[in-house]
Design an enzyme around this catalytic site. Structure first.
Site, short mmCIF file in Angstrom:
data_model
loop_
_atom_site.label_atom_id
_atom_site.label_comp_id
_atom_site.label_asym_id
_atom_site.label_seq_id
_atom_site.Cartn_x
_atom_site.Cartn_y
_atom_site.Cartn_z
N ARG A 44 5.24 0.08 -6.42
CA ARG A 44 5.13 -0.79 -5.25
C ARG A 44 4.05 -1.86 -5.44
NH1 ARG A 44 7.40 1.58 -0.74
NH2 ARG A 44 5.97 0.54 0.65
N ASN A 104 -1.78 2.33 6.04
CA ASN A 104 -0.89 1.24 5.63
C ASN A 104 -0.56 0.43 6.88
OD1 ASN A 104 -0.74 2.27 3.11
ND2 ASN A 104 1.39 2.92 3.23
N GLY A 105 -0.42 -0.88 6.72
CA GLY A 105 -0.07 -1.72 7.88
C GLY A 105 -1.25 -2.59 8.24
N GLU A 142 17.74 -23.63 -3.04
CA GLU A 142 17.37 -22.23 -3.27
C GLU A 142 18.62 -21.35 -3.38
OE1 GLU A 142 14.95 -20.69 -4.29
OE2 GLU A 142 15.21 -18.63 -3.63
N LYS A 144 19.52 -19.12 -6.63
CA LYS A 144 19.78 -17.66 -6.57
C LYS A 144 21.07 -17.34 -7.30
CE LYS A 144 16.85 -16.46 -5.90
NZ LYS A 144 15.62 -17.08 -5.67
N LYS A 164 9.92 -12.17 -14.72
CA LYS A 164 9.40 -12.24 -13.34
C LYS A 164 8.21 -13.18 -13.26
CE LYS A 164 9.25 -11.19 -9.04
NZ LYS A 164 10.23 -11.93 -8.22
N HIS A 222 27.62 -40.37 -3.21
CA HIS A 222 26.99 -41.27 -4.19
C HIS A 222 27.21 -40.80 -5.63
CE1 HIS A 222 25.23 -43.54 -0.96
NE2 HIS A 222 24.82 -42.41 -0.42
N CYS A 237 0.83 -1.21 0.00
CA CYS A 237 0.00 0.00 0.00
C CYS A 237 0.86 1.26 0.00
CB CYS A 237 -0.87 0.02 1.24
SG CYS A 237 -1.88 -1.45 1.41
N GLU A 253 20.81 -17.81 -11.13
CA GLU A 253 19.98 -16.81 -11.81
C GLU A 253 20.70 -15.50 -12.07
OE1 GLU A 253 16.50 -16.98 -9.00
OE2 GLU A 253 15.40 -16.91 -10.87
N TRP A 259 -2.89 -2.66 -1.54
CA TRP A 259 -2.47 -4.03 -1.87
C TRP A 259 -3.22 -4.89 -0.86
CZ3 TRP A 259 1.22 -6.19 -5.29
CH2 TRP A 259 1.61 -7.51 -5.02
O1 M6R Z 1 5.36 -16.57 -9.32
P1 M6R Z 1 5.84 -17.97 -8.99
O2 M6R Z 1 6.25 -18.11 -7.57
O3 M6R Z 1 4.85 -19.01 -9.39
O4 M6R Z 1 7.12 -18.19 -9.89
C1 M6R Z 1 7.75 -19.41 -9.93
C2 M6R Z 1 9.14 -19.29 -10.51
O5 M6R Z 1 9.08 -18.86 -11.84
C3 M6R Z 1 10.01 -18.33 -9.71
O6 M6R Z 1 10.10 -18.71 -8.37
C4 M6R Z 1 11.43 -18.24 -10.28
O7 M6R Z 1 12.08 -19.46 -10.06
C5 M6R Z 1 12.19 -17.09 -9.67
N1 M6R Z 1 12.91 -16.38 -10.67
C6 M6R Z 1 13.13 -17.50 -8.60
O8 M6R Z 1 14.00 -16.52 -8.18
#
Ligand code: M6R
Length: 604
Positions: free
Chosen positions: A27, A99-100, A480, A484, A599, A503, A2, A487, A75
């Site tokens: 935002r 907001n909040g 994860e 990161k 995204k 293994h 928000c 990517e 939001w």
């Molecule tokens: O919007 P979602 O969480 O469904 O997206 C899934 C993936 O595309 C997303 O997590 C992607 O792996 C990101 N780029 C990770 O950083």
């Protein structure tokens, strides 16, 4: 998330408010509204969707002469994104934007309803304006009523309120959510929830502190602290760089989002914890009736949070749990039985593969739940139930705060089910809840750690690959961490369960293979330690992340001691995020928009 704007001055108030709201669009929001008070006349407009809809509705509305106005982009957290739930909220003769989250809104609402005060929205915010008007009946003046109201609120807020009983004034309060007031040489006053709307309008700004409240009129800015002591505003020059203001001075949105995690997790928890129970008002009480299995389905980072959830559901809720990659699940003719709760996880709520699996589960007659960050997204609309993660808009393509809030929701949900199914004692649930309350502190980025990652990053720019390793729930965290790094650095990285190295993967071990090892104190420490020692013995370059001193590594990042492995999980998550960020920055990559990635992946 928000956004708030406010204005006192002679110019066309509507335009100032709409321009301010536009500066907050980055935002994210799902509805918007404004209220303008001129003399005794109120004008109020709200619209769902983009600001253009609000512009259209207000196209014939103009103010001439002095007026006060407040505006908001919403939001959704409590209640659907529709016009009734959009701010400003109206009492009889006052409007409020907020907001909040007001944590005690349910109790306040109950009392107000008992006094026959009608509520129009499903929001927590609406209680503020009704409580103010209730207090106004017995107060000397509007300011006294406002002060009393603020003292009655629990939770986090940035609030602006305008009322006919004091028509040339805006009342404000700040606790936990940002808010500032700005001035210029024309004598106008502006409010906003971040710098950006004020750039170009104001020369100087005062940032309110938590506990501040008061009022602003044409010729006065009155600020009071938590103890009701009046204090002087402290004005500083306002930056004129919009992009850097949007990033709050951080170099990249991803960095800002890593630093925001403490605040957004507080939002995720807010209003959902009591002493001995997790509360999800949004869930149907019968959702878990006759459910003997949970199936989680997602992509990418959301898949990693689903994997993390499987450890928590089986450990705490004692319910059989399986996890599926959505793009695989949708084509593999899966067997779906009706005693399975099908949970999809998605930051965006739009990922095509995940959405398709949700449709399949619905078609097969399964109960469905989505854990999502975007209300009104396709998945939220389709699933039987939804829990919003409340992370606010995430701009960096590499997901950080969305993952953190997803895991927080899953930890809460596993305790919610544990209570329903009586699989943990009430003392253990109370203990877990007090641990959950420590998550926001555990993800705060400290300068020393960030500095260390900056220095470490220069040693990890080459080589033939990275292994991220961990055991138990630290395995999905390792996955994860590897994702990161991949990517945003474009370096090859894989996540493995520590015990799996021997293994096969250990064949790659040599000084040019970098292993990032997660060694939490409270989860299989000795076992994981010997896995790391095996790699060290084969001359792999090892970086250990642990609260316990480890001498057989090339690099060692010491994390804080915690009472529980989940708090170690959250702190290590931040270390991995910052390490990837710094490696990517050193390589000169576009951290926020890495090559080849989008995204929201709305195609197969
Ligand atoms: O919007 P979602 O969480 O469904 O997206 C899934 C993936 O595309 C997303 O997590 C992607 O792996 C990101 N780029 C990770 O950083």
């Amino acid at each position: 998330m928000c956004g708030i704007v406010g204005y006192l001055g002679e110019r066309n108030t509507k335009e100032i408010l709409l321009d301010g709201l536009k500066e907050l669009e980055y935002r994210g929001y799902d509805s918007a509204g404004i209220a303008v008070l001129q003399g005794n006349d109120f004008a109020n407009y709200k619209a769902v969707g983009k600001l253009i809809n609000l512009e259209e509705k207000t196209k014939d509305f103009i103010t001439k002469g002095f007026a006060v106005g407040i505006g908001h982009t919403r939001w959704a957290t409590h209640g659907k994104p529709n016009e009734l739930n959009a701010h400003p909220h109206l009492g009889e003769e006052s409007y409020v934007v907020h907001n909040g989250i007001i944590e005690n809104y349910a109790e306040l609402k109950k009392e107000l309803l008992a006094d026959n005060i009608p509520f129009l929205s499903q929001t927590d915010t609406e209680v503020i304006v009704h409580q103010f008007e209730k207090n106004l009946k017995s107060a000397k003046n509007a300011f006294e009523a406002f002060s009393t109201t603020i003292q009655e609120l629990e939770g986090a807020y940035a609030i602006l309120l305008v009322t006919k009983s004091e028509p040339n004034t805006i009342f404000f309060a700040k606790e936990g959510s940002p808010m500032l007031v700005g001035i210029n040489t024309e004598g106008e006053k502006y409010f906003a929830s971040s710098d950006t709307p004020l750039i170009g309008q104001c020369s100087d700004v005062n940032y309110f502190e938590d506990g501040d409240y008061g009022y602003v009129s044409a010729d006065e800015i009155a600020i009071f602290d938590r103890e009701s002591k009046q204090k002087k505003p402290i004005f500083s020059k306002l930056t004129q760089n919009k992009l850097s203001a949007q990033k709050d001075g951080y170099r990249f949105f991803m960095e800002k989002e890593i630093y925001e995690q403490s605040d957004v997790i507080s939002d995720t928890l807010m209003g959902r914890l009591s002493e001995d129970a997790v509360i999800f008002d949004e869930l149907d009480k019968n959702l878990f009736d006759d459910i003997h299995e949970i199936k989680l389905c997602a992509c990418g980072t959301s898949y990693h949070s689903a994997l993390s959830a499987s450890y928590l559901f089986e450990r705490y809720s004692k319910i059989k749990t399986s996890v599926e990659i959505a793009s695989e699940f949708r084509y593999r003719e899966p067997i779906m039985s009706k005693d399975t709760l099908f949970i999809v996880i998605s930051q965006s709520g739009e990922t095509a593969d995940t959405l398709e699996t949700l449709k399949m589960a619905k078609k097969a007659g399964l109960k469905t739940l989505v854990i999502c960050n975007v209300d009104n997204s396709s998945m939220v609309r389709l699933a039987d139930s939804s829990i919003l993660t409340r992370a606010g808009i995430e701009k960096g393509v590499a997901s950080t705060k969305a993952f953190a809030t997803q895991v927080t929701v899953f930890w809460m949900l596993s305790l919610y089910v544990a209570k329903l199914h009586n699989t943990l004692s009430s003392q253990e649930i109370a203990k877990q809840i007090s641990l959950l309350r420590e998550v926001p502190a555990s993800v705060k980025v400290n300068d020393e750690m960030h500095e260390k990652m900056k220095r470490l990053s220069k040693r990890y720019l080459h080589g033939h690959g990275f292994f991220f390793i961990g055991r138990d729930i630290f395995f999905p965290l390792a996955l994860e961490g590897a994702l990161k790094l991949k990517e945003i650095s474009y370096l090859h990285a894989e996540g493995y369960p520590s015990g799996e190295m021997k293994h096969g993967p250990i064949a790659l071990a040599d000084p040019e293979l970098f292993t990032i090892a997660l060694l939490p104190e409270h989860m299989l420490y000795e076992k994981a330690k010997s896995n790391v020692e095996e790699l060290s013995a084969r001359d792999s370059t090892v970086c250990v992340i642990s609260p316990k001193i480890f001498t057989k590594a090339d690099d060692f990042v010491q994390t804080a001691p915690h009472k529980d492995y989940m708090l170690e999980f959250f702190e290590m998550m931040v270390v991995l995020q910052v390490l990837s960020l710094e490696i990517s920055i050193r390589l000169g990559n576009d951290v926020d928009m890495p090559r080849n990635l989008a995204k929201s992946v709305t195609v197969e």
